[in-house]
Design an enzyme around this catalytic site. Structure first.
Site, PDB file in Angstrom:
ATOM      1  CG  HIS A 158      -1.772  -1.195   1.410  1.00 49.84           C
ATOM      2  ND1 HIS A 158      -1.717  -2.059   2.255  1.00 49.84           N
ATOM      3  CD2 HIS A 158      -2.883  -1.685   0.296  1.00 49.84           C
ATOM      4  CE1 HIS A 158      -2.772  -2.765   2.096  1.00 49.84           C
ATOM      5  NE2 HIS A 158      -3.389  -2.371   0.906  1.00 49.84           N
ATOM      6  CB  SER A 177      -3.735  -7.244   4.473  1.00 48.10           C
ATOM      7  OG  SER A 177      -3.720  -6.192   3.823  1.00 48.10           O
TER       8      SER A 177
END
Ligand code: PAF
Length: 279
Positions: A37, A186
């Protein structure tokens, strides 16, 4: 950095920037932010006058037996992460704000949503396309950033943006990997240390395939990758596919640029990865 929770407030703030002639960048995320990210945020910080990060665990893109409830939500850490990276706005709506009971509209990108991951996660890409369409309309993004780990997602969003004439430009960013080669995700937090070590073999297998790309035909290449993946203890393979880089269509020996994509389970964790191969 401003944290905004309602659609109307973000639209108001974004529209003001648009009127001032600012370029707006959107990094759509489900939180549990990591270096992948960060690479998207940094790219937006470089390209755009204003960077919006959305953090929304989108229930529409999870199947009934998937990890929606246990998906990591480290909100405090995520906000610190955004602050450290000089994000201008974090958009953190509730489920009811995005999808109240009255919601009836869904976006489907036919064909592309049904292959590869779509075969195993039937409503997943419909959920992704629907939430991204809403986020684009809420943020007035000029540039929207996606990682190439979710390559099918990227292609589906590109198609949606073309088909529905969204004004945003889709900016794709390379996969960020751990030292071991494991693609950062994640969901890696679900992996035990042993599973993590096994997961790092996936990239090595893909890399070897890309080296052999010039000399082997596609079905042999796919079969070799499958055989090697199958040797990883406790692995369950959803698919290994080689498709056209441009549009995920069928690839053959004449296709110049292809993508080798895999989805596997290690214990209770589903992992995806891919590699671009060029002749
Ligand atoms: O890639 C993701 O994290 C999600 O699929 C996205 C694009 C934020 C939509 O919920």
């Amino acid at each position: 950095m401003k944290v905004i929770k309602t659609i109307s407030k973000l639209q108001k703030a974004a529209f003001k920037h648009l009127k001032n002639g600012d370029e707006i960048g959107l990094v759509p995320t489900m939180g549990a932010l990591h270096q992948g990210h960060e690479s998207l945020i940094l790219k937006s910080k470089k390209n755009d006058d204003v960077t919006i990060v959305s953090i929304f665990v989108n229930p529409l893109q999870f199947g009934p037996n998937e990890d929606y409830l246990k998906y990591p939500r480290p909100i405090k850490k995520d906000l610190q992460f955004c602050k450290k990276n000089h994000v201008d706005y974090v958009f953190m709506p509730t489920v009811n704000e995005m999808f109240p009971n009255s919601h009836k509209t869904f976006v489907e990108v036919r064909d592309l949503q049904d292959i590869m991951c779509g075969k195993f996660r039937p409503a997943h890409f419909r959920g992704v396309a629907t939430v991204v369409a809403k986020l684009l309309n809420i943020s007035y993004a000029c540039n929207t950033y996606f990682g190439m780990k979710d390559f099918q997602q990227l292609k589906i969003i590109e198609q949606m943006v073309r088909d529905l004439n969204f004004k945003t430009k889709i900016v794709s960013c390379p996969i960020v990997r751990e030292k071991s080669g494991l693609a950062i995700s994640s969901r890696n937090t679900y992996l035990s240390p042993q599973e993590k070590e096994m997961a790092s073999k996936i990239h090595k297998i893909l890399k070897k395939a890309s080296i052999d790309f010039k000399n082997k035909n596609l079905s042999a290449l796919k079969q070799t990758a499958l055989n090697k993946l199958n040797k990883i203890p406790k692995i369950k393979i959803d698919y290994v596919d080689i498709v056209n880089f441009k549009d995920l269509s069928f690839a053959d020996k004449n296709t110049k640029k292809v993508i080798l994509a895999v989805a596997v389970w290690l214990g209770k964790t589903r992992l995806i990865d891919n590699i671009i191969m060029t002749r």
